[in-house]
Motif scaffolding. Structure first.
Motif, PDB file in Angstrom:
ATOM      1  N   LYS A 157       0.872  -1.182   0.000  1.00 27.90           N
ATOM      2  CA  LYS A 157       0.000   0.000   0.000  1.00 27.90           C
ATOM      3  C   LYS A 157       0.903   1.225   0.000  1.00 27.90           C
ATOM      4  CE  LYS A 157      -3.347  -2.353   2.864  1.00 27.90           C
ATOM      5  NZ  LYS A 157      -3.790  -2.519   4.228  1.00 27.90           N
ATOM      6  N   LYS A 158       0.553   2.222  -0.810  1.00 26.14           N
ATOM      7  CA  LYS A 158       1.315   3.463  -0.803  1.00 26.14           C
ATOM      8  C   LYS A 158       0.791   4.322   0.342  1.00 26.14           C
ATOM      9  CE  LYS A 158       3.469   6.860  -3.641  1.00 26.14           C
ATOM     10  NZ  LYS A 158       3.677   7.403  -4.957  1.00 26.14           N
ATOM     11  N   LYS A 159       1.692   4.694   1.234  1.00 27.50           N
ATOM     12  CA  LYS A 159       1.314   5.439   2.434  1.00 27.50           C
ATOM     13  C   LYS A 159       0.730   6.799   2.059  1.00 27.50           C
ATOM     14  CE  LYS A 159       3.011   6.543   7.007  1.00 27.50           C
ATOM     15  NZ  LYS A 159       4.131   6.438   7.917  1.00 27.50           N
ATOM     16  N   GLY A 160      -0.312   7.170   2.776  1.00 29.46           N
ATOM     17  CA  GLY A 160      -0.936   8.463   2.549  1.00 29.46           C
ATOM     18  C   GLY A 160      -1.934   8.470   1.402  1.00 29.46           C
ATOM     19  N   THR A 178       6.528   6.207   0.044  1.00 28.18           N
ATOM     20  CA  THR A 178       6.595   5.296   1.177  1.00 28.18           C
ATOM     21  C   THR A 178       5.554   4.214   0.969  1.00 28.18           C
ATOM     22  OG1 THR A 178       7.321   7.080   2.647  1.00 28.18           O
ATOM     23  CG2 THR A 178       6.411   5.117   3.694  1.00 28.18           C
ATOM     24  N   TYR A 179       5.977   2.961   1.122  1.00 26.77           N
ATOM     25  CA  TYR A 179       5.117   1.802   0.886  1.00 26.77           C
ATOM     26  C   TYR A 179       5.048   0.965   2.157  1.00 26.77           C
ATOM     27  CZ  TYR A 179       5.683   3.198  -3.931  1.00 26.77           C
ATOM     28  OH  TYR A 179       5.673   3.924  -5.094  1.00 26.77           O
ATOM     29  N   CYS A 180       3.892   0.341   2.376  1.00 21.33           N
ATOM     30  CA  CYS A 180       3.673  -0.413   3.606  1.00 21.33           C
ATOM     31  C   CYS A 180       3.026  -1.759   3.309  1.00 21.33           C
ATOM     32  CB  CYS A 180       2.754   0.368   4.545  1.00 21.33           C
ATOM     33  SG  CYS A 180       3.361   2.023   4.960  1.00 21.33           S
ATOM     34  N   THR A 235       2.456  -2.890  11.017  1.00 18.58           N
ATOM     35  CA  THR A 235       2.596  -2.449   9.635  1.00 18.58           C
ATOM     36  C   THR A 235       4.056  -2.059   9.437  1.00 18.58           C
ATOM     37  OG1 THR A 235       0.326  -1.644   9.560  1.00 18.58           O
ATOM     38  CG2 THR A 235       1.845  -0.762   7.922  1.00 18.58           C
ATOM     39  N   CYS A 286       6.772  -0.258   6.984  1.00 19.05           N
ATOM     40  CA  CYS A 286       6.848   0.717   5.899  1.00 19.05           C
ATOM     41  C   CYS A 286       8.306   0.910   5.501  1.00 19.05           C
ATOM     42  CB  CYS A 286       6.259   2.068   6.325  1.00 19.05           C
ATOM     43  SG  CYS A 286       4.489   1.991   6.689  1.00 19.05           S
ATOM     44  N   LYS A 310      10.810   3.449   2.580  1.00 14.15           N
ATOM     45  CA  LYS A 310      10.811   4.586   1.676  1.00 14.15           C
ATOM     46  C   LYS A 310      11.586   4.258   0.416  1.00 14.15           C
ATOM     47  CE  LYS A 310      10.347   8.945   3.702  1.00 14.15           C
ATOM     48  NZ  LYS A 310      10.845  10.116   4.361  1.00 14.15           N
TER      49      LYS A 310
END
Length: 191
Positions: free
Chosen positions: A62-65, A176-178, A185, A187, A189
Motif C-alpha cells: 500500500k502506498k502510504k498516505g 513510502t510503501y507499507c 505495519t 513501511c 521509503k
C-alpha cells in the motif's frame, strides 16, 4: 464511506478471493500457496489438469498516505514451477495437517505462514505461527515445523525471495510503501 474507499474494498476483496478462496480445485492436479511471514509475498504453484505448470509471486503493498494498492505479479517459468512442485511432493508436503504445528507455543499478535493446498478435491488451509525460510530467521527445532521450514527452503532455493522482494522495491516509484505483518505495519521509503 466515499466512492474511492468502496472501490478499494471491492478490488481488495476480488484480489483476495481470486488468489485463494475463488480457486477452482477441479482445475488442478496440484495446488500450493504460501503466504509468508514478515513479507507481502504470496507464492502460488499450480499443476494444471492439462499437465502444464505455472507459478506466480504476488507482492501486495500500500502506498502510504493514499488508498493506492500495488500488486506486483511475477510469473515464474513453467519449468521452475514443475521443479518446485516435484521437490515439495518428494519432501512430503501433501501429508501436512494441524499436528505439524508441533512447537506448542503461541505467539501474541505474531505473524504466521499460511499454506493452502489441494487435497481430496478441495483447497485446504493451514497456519503456522512465526515460521520462516531457514536462511532468513531462526532454524526450527521440532520435527514437523522443521519439515514445513524445509518446504519454504525449497521455494527460496529456486527463487531467492529476499532478492525478488528487493527487485520489486527497486521498480517502485518514489514514495513510502507499507504492508501488514501480524498486527504491525512495516513501511519503507523508495527514494
Amino acid at each position: 464511506m466515499n466512492t474511492g474507499t468502496i472501490i478499494l474494498v471491492f478490488i481488495t476483496t476480488l484480489l483476495f478471493y481470486g488468489s485463494s478462496k475463488g480457486q477452482k480445485a477441479e482445475e488442478y492436479l496440484s495446488y500450493y500457496q504460501f503466504g509468508l511471514c514478515d513479507s507481502p509475498q504470496i507464492i502460488t504453484l499450480k499443476h494444471h489438469k492439462d499437465d502444464t505448470y505455472s507459478a506466480t509471486i504476488n507482492t501486495h503493498l500500500k502506498k502510504k498516505g493514499t488508498q493506492l494498492e500495488i500488486l506486483s505479479e511475477t510469473t515464474l517459468y513453467p519449468g521452475t514451477a514443475r521443479k518446485m512442485i516435484l521437490k515439495l511432493k518428494e519432501a512430503g508436503i501433501d501429508s501436512v495437517n494441524e499436528a505439524y504445528n508441533d512447537e506448542g507455543m503461541a505467539y501474541l499478535d505474531g505473524d504466521a505462514l499460511t499454506l493452502q493446498l489441494l487435497r481430496n478435491g478441495k483447497i485446504e488451509s493451514f497456519t503456522f505461527p512465526e515460521l520462516y525460510p531457514s536462511d532468513q530467521q531462526k532454524m526450527e527445532t521440532t520435527p514437523l515445523r522443521l519439515k514445513v521450514q524445509n518446504w519454504l527452503k525449497i521455494i527460496d532455493h529456486e527463487e531467492n525471495l529476499k532478492k525478488h522482494f528487493s527487485d520489486v522495491k527497486k521498480g517502485l516509484k518514489r514514495g513510502t510503501y507499507c504492508y501488514d505483518v501480524g498486527i504491525n505495519t512495516i513501511c519503507f521509503k523508495k527514494k
